[in-house]
Design an enzyme around this catalytic site. Structure first.
Site, PDB file in Angstrom:
ATOM      1  N   CYS A 126      -7.070   3.957  -0.317  1.00 40.50           N
ATOM      2  CA  CYS A 126      -5.608   4.109  -0.772  1.00 40.50           C
ATOM      3  C   CYS A 126      -5.197   2.489  -1.139  1.00 40.50           C
ATOM      4  O   CYS A 126      -4.641   2.318  -2.412  1.00 40.50           O
ATOM      5  CB  CYS A 126      -4.557   4.271   0.222  1.00 40.50           C
ATOM      6  SG  CYS A 126      -4.860   3.790   1.879  1.00 40.50           S
ATOM      7  N   HIS A 234       1.941   1.314   0.878  1.00 43.14           N
ATOM      8  CA  HIS A 234       1.252   0.043   0.840  1.00 43.14           C
ATOM      9  C   HIS A 234       1.775  -1.119  -0.062  1.00 43.14           C
ATOM     10  O   HIS A 234       1.830  -0.817  -1.306  1.00 43.14           O
ATOM     11  CB  HIS A 234      -0.234   0.110   0.771  1.00 43.14           C
ATOM     12  CG  HIS A 234      -1.065   0.941   1.663  1.00 43.14           C
ATOM     13  ND1 HIS A 234      -0.373   1.616   2.876  1.00 43.14           N
ATOM     14  CD2 HIS A 234      -2.162   1.316   1.759  1.00 43.14           C
ATOM     15  CE1 HIS A 234      -1.229   2.205   3.520  1.00 43.14           C
ATOM     16  NE2 HIS A 234      -2.346   1.975   3.136  1.00 43.14           N
TER      17      HIS A 234
END
Ligand code: A2P
Length: 326
Positions: A126, A234
């Site tokens: 990711c 994130h």
């Protein structure tokens, strides 16, 4: 089309089902698999209910595609068995990513790395996906020499149990811990496992996957991963040195032209990307765009994305779209 989702009860797996629905796969035959303890459970999908089956049962049904998000060990064990039945596997774990003959794909960047004979295709980590997507056109234009990245990663990247740990700690309740320390009101400079050189496996992924996706082993990458008590996505502070000089106005333009990237950068209005606002969105958001005045051809960026979406489920379904169009 017959499509299997392996790990369908997990955070990424259940989002994969949602993204399949959103992106026009609702009419296809969808099979769902998870661990033995979930077999028989019902999962809502579009206007119907799917019953969780064992992975072995699903393998036998000779699906066209199997999308995996059930951890590395499950992928290692079962992906080759699906492939042997002629099923194309799109795998979200780290099990196959660095294997030489397995493509590691962000469709906007390197879908062409997929060869007709490939049976297993890896979805990158990711943190890597959001960084390389934001940098892709800049790299093409100015050629990246070195990246220094520090991440501020959401607990959702660790899975259901990590989200539960954060919620329990916030509510002052006892529960199973997946992190070695409290995550609520804390930051852990630790993602994955420690390696002999002092870095972690999550940091190593940022280095090796970036080079593989850009097909350029000369790119230097230095990474520090931190886990923060955040759920929405994130965040990354990314410092890049390019080989060629650039004008900041051209950098803005290139970022705006990068498919899947949204520039959110108006300091006068306190506008910059934040996980709270990126949650549930498929795009990668870039802000705090500044020249690094301490080095030649240096640039600083702040990059945020929903790690479960573009960082996992959405990217995997985009690979499926690419393959099924072919
Ligand atoms: P289950 O819910 O039955 O444990 P997350 O990353 O959010 O924790 O989700 C992990 C996913 O992987 C879940 O769907 C989980 O199923 C599935 N899973 C874990 N171990 C296995 C296994 N050995 N075989 C198949 N699926 C597994």
């Amino acid at each position: 089309m017959k499509i299997a989702v392996v790990g369908a009860t997990g955070l990424v797996g259940s989002l994969m089902l949602k993204v399949l629905e959103e992106r026009g796969f609702a009419q296809e035959e969808i099979l769902v698999a998870a661990s033995v303890k979930s077999v028989g459970k019902k999962i809502k999908f579009s206007n119907r209910e799917l019953i969780v089956q064992s992975v072995e049962e699903v393998i036998e049904q000779e699906c066209d595609y199997a999308i995996f998000s059930a951890g590395g060990a499950t992928s290692k064990k079962y992906a080759p068995l699906f492939a042997a039945k002629g099923t194309i596997v799109i795998d979200n774990s780290s099990a196959w990513r660095m294997q030489e003959n397995i493509p590691l794909v962000v469709p906007e960047i390197n879908a062409s790395a997929i060869k007709p004979e490939d049976k297993i295709i890896s979805n990158p980590n990711c943190s890597t996906i959001q960084m390389v997507l934001a940098l892709s056109l800049l790299h093409k234009t100015y050629q990246i020499k070195r990246i220094v990245v520090s991440t501020y990663q959401s607990v959702t990247g660790t899975g259901v149990k990590a989200v539960r740990q954060l919620d329990c700690e916030r509510a002052n309740q006892e529960c199973e811990k997946v992190y070695p320390h409290q995550i609520f009101e804390n930051i852990l400079p630790h993602g994955g496992d420690f390696l002999e050189n002092g870095y972690t496996t999550e940091e190593e992924k940022l280095v090796k996957e970036t080079r593989k996706i850009f097909n350029d082993q000369s790119i230097a990458v230095s990474a520090t991963v931190a886990r923060v008590p955040v759920k929405g996505g994130h965040s990354e502070s990314v410092n890049v040195e390019f080989v060629k000089p650039f004008e900041l106005k051209d950098v803005y333009k290139l970022l705006e032209e990068t498919k899947g990237v949204v520039v959110a950068d108006k300091p006068s209005e306190n506008l910059y990307p934040m996980p709270l606002y990126c949650e549930g969105k498929d795009e990668v958001f870039v802000g705090r765009i500044r020249r690094d005045e301490s080095v030649e051809n240096g640039l600083n960026l702040w990059i945020v994305a929903d790690n479960l979406r573009k960082g996992a489920a959405t990217n995997a379904i985009q690979i499926l779209e690419y393959l099924s169009r072919k």
